[in-house]
Design an enzyme around this catalytic site. Sequence first.
Site, PDB file in Angstrom:
ATOM      1  N   MET A  82       0.813  -1.226   0.000  1.00  9.02           N
ATOM      2  CA  MET A  82       0.000   0.000   0.000  1.00  9.02           C
ATOM      3  C   MET A  82       0.850   1.283   0.000  1.00  9.02           C
ATOM      4  SD  MET A  82      -2.815  -1.154   2.847  1.00  9.02           S
ATOM      5  CE  MET A  82      -3.854   0.277   2.682  1.00  9.02           C
ATOM      6  N   HIS A  83       0.193   2.382  -0.265  1.00  8.10           N
ATOM      7  CA  HIS A  83       0.663   3.766  -0.012  1.00  8.10           C
ATOM      8  C   HIS A  83       1.829   4.252  -0.865  1.00  8.10           C
ATOM      9  CE1 HIS A  83      -1.689   3.054   3.613  1.00  8.10           C
ATOM     10  NE2 HIS A  83      -0.794   2.213   4.102  1.00  8.10           N
ATOM     11  N   ASP A 240      -2.940  -4.680  -0.208  1.00  8.69           N
ATOM     12  CA  ASP A 240      -2.625  -6.064   0.214  1.00  8.69           C
ATOM     13  C   ASP A 240      -3.341  -6.482   1.494  1.00  8.69           C
ATOM     14  OD1 ASP A 240      -1.008  -4.488   1.870  1.00  8.69           O
ATOM     15  OD2 ASP A 240       0.855  -5.497   1.342  1.00  8.69           O
TER      16      ASP A 240
END
Length: 501
Positions: A82-83, A240
């Site tokens: 992520m991110h 995820d």
Amino acid sequence: MSDVVLGVDLGTSAVKVSAVDRQGKIIAQEAYDYPLSQPKPGYSEQNPEEWVNGTTVAIVRLILNDGLSADQIKGISFSGQMHGLVLLNAENKVVRPAILWNDTRTTAQTKEIAEVMGQEFIDITRNKALEGFTLPKILWVKENEPELFAQATTFVTPKDYVRYRMTGNLQMEISDAAGTVAMDVAKRTWSKEIQEKFGLAADFFPEIIEATDFAGNVSSAYAEFSGLQADTQVFGGAADNAAGAVGSAILKPNMVMSSIGTSGVVLKYEDNADVDYAGKIHFFNHAIPGKFYSMGVTLAAGYALSWFKKTFASDMDFTDMVESAAKSTVGANGLIFTPYLVGERTPYADGDIRASFIGIDGTHQRYDFVRAVLEGIIYSFKDIFDIYDAAGADFDTVVAIGGGAKSPLWLQIQADIFNKKVVSLKNEQGPGMGAAILAAVGLGWFDSVQEAANTFTEFGKAYLPDPERAAKYAQMHEIYKQVYGQTAELSHQLLDYRREF
Ligand SMILES: Nc1ncnc2c1ncn2[C@@H]1O[C@H](COP(=O)(O)OP(=O)(O)O)[C@@H](O)[C@H]1O
Ligand SMILES: O=C(CO)[C@@H](O)[C@H](O)COP(=O)(O)O
């Protein structure tokens, strides 16, 4: 030959691609490792091209080594770290290396966001602006690399970039869009307030799609590159942790997921956006349309164990090293490890805290250190459980996933420290299975994510807590909790020292 979907799990250490049939059986799996670049203290970057190449190599291997035929592959979807910020120019070319979720260079930007928007930011995004999230990274590039930022016309997160390279269509899927902290989570749109307050154009933010939405067919260029067929359908995929929750059938509020990947995550399914954790833990839109999830994150979980292995046990096999911890005792003969190797997120949002071993004694052996690392990571998960307990959240089952769930000893340590039943999956690839489920639902094989998850997910062994061990761990956790407060100032001074050079 049976129809399959591909679940692409784009992790931090590797990409793993699983071919799954209509019954949820994994027919074949291939993985490809890629490096992490840490050029300065607190920096963590990857080259997005590595993700595309790694994914493609894994798909080519499925076809050439595992005998999968391209016309068997009906759909593809994703689970993605992520991110991470992937900045793109007007030709959708990558402008600079991706800045990852575990990069903590953005402390100044998180403070700036809090100063400019205060409580309004938490009300809109349902999160505090932490270093790992995408918006502070965007502001960091804007302020520190203005010439690069001037070239950027849009951005995506990691798996959304790989999907773009497969289809030629640029979108951001909702569970990853929420993780940028630039979304109004309850309204399910980009936040105009955030765009205006930080001077970001509305068209900088890509179209948001759902996890099971059709994103496009494999393009003819990618079909040629990968051996896939050009009519293969590609679906949104998920962050995820959202995908992991789907792949481990965390579908009711009485279940939580404990994931030991590079990071560590304790995640809870949330039916609606009414629950308020006041930004103490993350709260995001789910891969299940209309649903949400909350979670706390330990930045270095599997990473801490891998770091220990690489640094102090390079001569040992990974599994042997983990199992050597059985020679130590509950509480590692009085040794405590805090896993803050790259800073921490939950419960201490502190990018500058660093790890400690406390209580090293002349009699300690390497296996005591291994045990302390295994236990310390789970104490940090217990800190997250304590936030849920304080908020009155009630759950009785923990489903353990990720690379760390390969170890029966570590699963038992989880059960004893959490003092809860811990269930493993038959296959620890929760996120990859979640990605496959999203493709199967997108293709119409199932009517809902829940129905597909119940069909595809198979629970393995259950680990029950032992009351005596649980009591000893409760005592050790009380000591563990004091380490942050008593080492933070020292850690900060040492990091400042490192930054001088
Ligand atoms: N045999 C093992 N026993 C316990 N933990 C393991 C074992 N093998 C790998 N791991 C842990 O699993 C982690 C990787 O998990 P994974 O879910 O693949 O991560 P990611 O998705 O972040 O790439 C490693 O950092 C390592 O610490
Ligand atoms: O930052 C977070 C969650 O907020 C991490 O959980 C990343 O999503 C990376 O996951 P792994 O590589 O550890 O699976």
